[in-house]
Design an enzyme around this catalytic site. Structure first.
Site, PDB file in Angstrom:
ATOM      1  N   ASP A 129      -7.015 -36.397   9.081  1.00  0.00           N
ATOM      2  CA  ASP A 129      -6.780 -37.202   7.880  1.00  0.00           C
ATOM      3  C   ASP A 129      -5.282 -37.273   7.591  1.00  0.00           C
ATOM      4  OD1 ASP A 129      -7.593 -38.790   5.779  1.00  0.00           O
ATOM      5  OD2 ASP A 129      -7.714 -37.109   4.379  1.00  0.00           O
ATOM      6  N   HIS A 136       0.807 -42.763  -3.777  1.00  0.00           N
ATOM      7  CA  HIS A 136      -0.102 -41.612  -3.894  1.00  0.00           C
ATOM      8  C   HIS A 136       0.703 -40.307  -3.890  1.00  0.00           C
ATOM      9  CE1 HIS A 136      -3.566 -38.973  -3.128  1.00  0.00           C
ATOM     10  NE2 HIS A 136      -2.957 -38.520  -2.044  1.00  0.00           N
ATOM     11  N   GLU A 199     -11.413 -39.826  -2.573  1.00  0.00           N
ATOM     12  CA  GLU A 199     -10.195 -40.496  -2.103  1.00  0.00           C
ATOM     13  C   GLU A 199     -10.634 -41.730  -1.321  1.00  0.00           C
ATOM     14  OE1 GLU A 199      -7.706 -37.699   0.005  1.00  0.00           O
ATOM     15  OE2 GLU A 199      -6.854 -36.933  -1.872  1.00  0.00           O
ATOM     16  N   GLU A 201     -10.132 -44.372   1.289  1.00  0.00           N
ATOM     17  CA  GLU A 201      -9.326 -44.452   2.510  1.00  0.00           C
ATOM     18  C   GLU A 201      -9.941 -45.454   3.487  1.00  0.00           C
ATOM     19  OE1 GLU A 201      -8.166 -40.784   4.290  1.00  0.00           O
ATOM     20  OE2 GLU A 201      -8.263 -39.644   2.406  1.00  0.00           O
ATOM     21  N   ASP A 233     -12.933 -39.499   1.356  1.00  0.00           N
ATOM     22  CA  ASP A 233     -12.517 -38.120   1.603  1.00  0.00           C
ATOM     23  C   ASP A 233     -12.794 -37.325   0.322  1.00  0.00           C
ATOM     24  OD1 ASP A 233     -11.317 -35.837   2.597  1.00  0.00           O
ATOM     25  OD2 ASP A 233      -9.289 -36.484   2.103  1.00  0.00           O
ATOM     26  N   ARG A 237     -10.682 -30.699  -6.152  1.00  0.00           N
ATOM     27  CA  ARG A 237      -9.270 -30.516  -6.501  1.00  0.00           C
ATOM     28  C   ARG A 237      -8.902 -29.108  -6.923  1.00  0.00           C
ATOM     29  NH1 ARG A 237      -7.210 -34.532  -3.733  1.00  0.00           N
ATOM     30  NH2 ARG A 237      -7.746 -36.592  -4.542  1.00  0.00           N
ATOM     31  N   GLN A 240      -8.945 -27.035  -3.825  1.00  0.00           N
ATOM     32  CA  GLN A 240      -7.873 -27.486  -2.925  1.00  0.00           C
ATOM     33  C   GLN A 240      -6.507 -26.979  -3.388  1.00  0.00           C
ATOM     34  OE1 GLN A 240      -7.435 -31.755  -2.833  1.00  0.00           O
ATOM     35  NE2 GLN A 240      -5.638 -31.650  -1.517  1.00  0.00           N
ATOM     36  N   LYS A 253     -11.720 -29.797   1.295  1.00  0.00           N
ATOM     37  CA  LYS A 253     -11.907 -31.067   2.000  1.00  0.00           C
ATOM     38  C   LYS A 253     -13.111 -31.055   2.938  1.00  0.00           C
ATOM     39  CE  LYS A 253      -8.177 -33.358   0.610  1.00  0.00           C
ATOM     40  NZ  LYS A 253      -8.204 -34.700   0.012  1.00  0.00           N
ATOM     41  N   THR A 257     -17.279 -35.699   4.222  1.00  0.00           N
ATOM     42  CA  THR A 257     -16.517 -36.945   4.269  1.00  0.00           C
ATOM     43  C   THR A 257     -17.514 -38.047   4.568  1.00  0.00           C
ATOM     44  OG1 THR A 257     -14.609 -35.760   5.164  1.00  0.00           O
ATOM     45  CG2 THR A 257     -14.599 -38.161   5.370  1.00  0.00           C
ATOM     46  N   GLU A 371      -5.043 -39.193  -9.501  1.00  0.00           N
ATOM     47  CA  GLU A 371      -3.985 -40.138  -9.885  1.00  0.00           C
ATOM     48  C   GLU A 371      -4.361 -40.925 -11.142  1.00  0.00           C
ATOM     49  OE1 GLU A 371      -2.048 -42.616  -6.712  1.00  0.00           O
ATOM     50  OE2 GLU A 371      -3.411 -41.443  -5.466  1.00  0.00           O
TER      51      GLU A 371
HETATM   52 CA    CA Z   1      -7.373 -37.664   2.171  1.00  0.00          CA
END
Ligand code: CA
Length: 426
Positions: A129, A136, A199, A201, A233, A237, A240, A253, A257, A371
Site C-alpha cells: 500500500d 492527505h 481509506e 484508494e 484500506d 486509527r 495504528q 491495517k 482490505t 481527514e
Molecule cells: Ca492506505
C-alpha cells in the site's frame, strides 16, 4: 497504446442494459472478474451492462477461443494477468466483437449481476500500500510537524509498506470491529476500537512478472499494469497511531482490505490517461529512474458514501462524504511499479497495490474520516453526526473515468458494513 475501435463512443451492445446512460459497464469497459452463478462454481466473467458474460460458456459454445480467453474463464485471473497486456488487449477486441450490436445476441451466455456472487479477482499473493496524495499527507502530518508535514521521502519516492494479502476480501464482505491496544484515559487498554476509519484508494492489479533481482524500468512499468479497481484500506486509527513507531502499520491495517470485484483493464482506461501534474515550485526534481514523459496519470473521479442504520431504515440514500479526483496524485501507478521493483523485488501476476488514500486539496475531497474530522464531525442530512464509524454503518465507494469525446466508464462498487465487536477476545 492508442485508443482503437473498442473505445469508439458510438459503439453499442446487444445487451440493452449496457447502453443505458450512466451505466458503469458499457461495451467500452469490459472489465474482468470472478463470479459464481446460483448453484455454480466460481469462474471468470466479463461485466456488460447489468449482466455478466460467462467466459467458459462462451468458450464451450465456440464463441471465444484462444489461450487468453481460457485463462479469463478460470476461477482466478492470475494466469490471465501473467499473460500480460497484449494478450488482454487481443481478448478485449474479441469480447467487443462478441457483445457489439449487430453480432448474434447470445443471452444464454449471460447471468444477471444481481443473481451472481462475486469473488476476489485473483489469488492475492502480495499486497503493498502506497501513500501518494500530497493533501492527505499534509493534513495528517501537520500535527506532527506543522512546518514539515510531508514525510521526508515524499518527493523522492512513492512511500509504501508491505501490507497483508490474506485479509483482502471482495466488496460486500462485512468488517468485524476489531479489538486492539491503544492509549485511553492515561492507560493502554485492549478494547474494541473507537476509531474505525476507511481509506478511499485505487486498486492496482499487476500484469506479468519480473525475476527477483531484475527491476522493471519506468520505460516498461506501464506494461505491468493489468487493471484497476476500488480499494478500501480499512484503518483502525487508535491502534495504528500507537503501534506505528518505528516499524510502521501492523494490526491497524491487517484487519481487512476490501476491493471492488471488477478489474477495469488498463486498455479500457487508455482514453483517460493524462500527463502527470507538474511538481510544485520548490519541490525537488523527479529522480531519473522514476521519470517519464508518458501520460500515466488517470482522469478518474472517486466517491465515498456512508449509509447509517437510520438512513437505511428510512430508505434514504447513502450520504456522500468524499468526491475526489485521482489525477492530482503525486505519483502514478507506473512509478509505483518502477519504485517497487527498483531494488529487484519481484512483483507477481495478480499482486495488488493500493494507490494510497486519494485525497484532493479541496473541502469534500478528504478521502478518509481522519481527514474529514479536521473540519469537525461528519454531518448527515437526517441530523446524525459521526466521528468515526459506528456499528451498522456501511461504507460505499464508486468511481468513474471520463474524458471529452469518450464514453464514461465506471468501476462498480466496493462496499462493506461494520459489524459489532466480539463480546470478548480472551
Ligand atoms: Ca492506505
Amino acid at each position: 497504446m492508442p485508443t482503437n475501435a473498442t473505445h469508439a463512443p458510438g459503439l453499442r451492445s446487444w445487451v440493452q442494459g449496457a447502453n443505458a446512460p450512466g451505466c458503469d459497464f458499457p461495451i467500452q469497459n469490459l472489465p474482468h472478474g470472478v463470479f459464481s452463478p446460483p448453484g455454480g462454481a466460481p469462474r471468470g466473467g466479463v461485466a456488460i451492462g447489468d449482466q455478466v458474460l460467462d467466459v467458459a460458456a462462451a468458450l464451450a459454445a465456440g464463441k471465444l477461443k484462444g489461450a487468453a480467453a481460457e485463462a479469463a474463464a478460470e476461477p482466478s485471473l492470475n494466469r490471465l494477468m501473467a499473460m500480460g497486456r497484449d494478450a488482454a488487449a487481443e481478448l478485449r477486441a474479441a469480447l467487443s466483437a462478441l457483445l457489439a450490436e449487430g453480432a448474434e445476441p447470445l443471452p444464454q451466455l449471460l447471468h444477471a449481476q444481481s443473481a451472481v456472487t462475486m469473488h476476489l479477482p485473483t489469488e492475492v499473493r502480495n499486497f503493498s500500500d502506497f501513500m501518494a496524495s500530497r493533501p492527505h499527507c499534509a493534513r495528517l502530518g501537520v500535527k506532527r510537524d506543522p512546518a514539515n508535514p510531508l514525510p521526508p521521502a515524499f518527493h523522492h519516492l512513492p512511500v509504501a509498506y508491505h501490507s497483508r494479502a490474506s485479509s483482502v476480501r471482495p466488496s460486500g464482505a462485512p468488517l468485524r470491529r476489531p479489538w486492539g491496544q491503544y492509549p485511553k484515559d492515561g492507560a493502554v487498554v485492549f478494547a474494541p476500537t473507537e476509531a474505525m476509519d476507511f481509506e478511499l484508494e485505487l486498486a492496482i492489479w499487476i500484469a506479468g512478472e519480473n525475476a527477483l533481482g531484475e527491476p522493471t524500468p519506468i520505460s516498461l512499468a506501464d506494461r505491468r499494469l493489468f487493471g484497476f479497481g476500488l480499494l478500501n484500506d480499512w484503518s483502525v486509527r487508535d491502534v495504528q497511531r500507537y503501534e506505528m513507531p518505528p516499524l510502521g502499520p501492523f494490526l491497524g491495517k491487517s484487519v481487512m482490505t476490501a476491493v471492488s470485484p471488477w478489474v477495469v483493464t488498463a486498455e479500457a482506461l487508455e482514453p483517460f490517461l493524462l500527463p502527470q501534474p507538474a511538481r510544485q515550485a520548490g519541490d525537488p526534481p523527479c529522480p531519473p529512474h522514476l521519470a517519464t514523459t508518458r501520460p500515466d496519470a488517470l482522469n478518474l473521479q472517486l466517491r465515498a458514501a456512508i449509509l447509517t442504520p437510520r438512513l437505511r431504515a428510512a430508505g434514504a440514500a447513502p450520504h456522500t462524504v468524499t468526491d475526489t479526483p485521482f489525477a492530482g496524485m503525486s505519483w502514478t501507478a507506473a512509478q509505483m511499479v518502477a519504485h517497487h521493483t527498483s531494488n529487484g523485488c519481484n512483483l507477481l501476476p495478480g499482486d495488488l497495490l493500493g494507490s494510497g488514500t486519494v485525497s484532493g486539496p479541496e473541502d469534500g475531497q478528504e478521502a478518509c474520516i481522519a481527514e474529514l474530522l479536521l473540519r469537525g464531525p461528519i454531518a448527515f442530512p437526517n441530523g446524525e453526526t459521526r466521528r468515526f464509524l459506528e456499528d451498522g454503518d456501511e461504507v460505499i465507494f464508486t468511481g468513474t473515468a471520463s474524458a471529452p469525446g469518450f464514453t464514461t466508464i465506471g468501476f462498480g462498487e466496493c462496499r462493506g458494513e461494520v459489524l459489532p465487536a466480539h463480546a470478548s477476545v480472551t
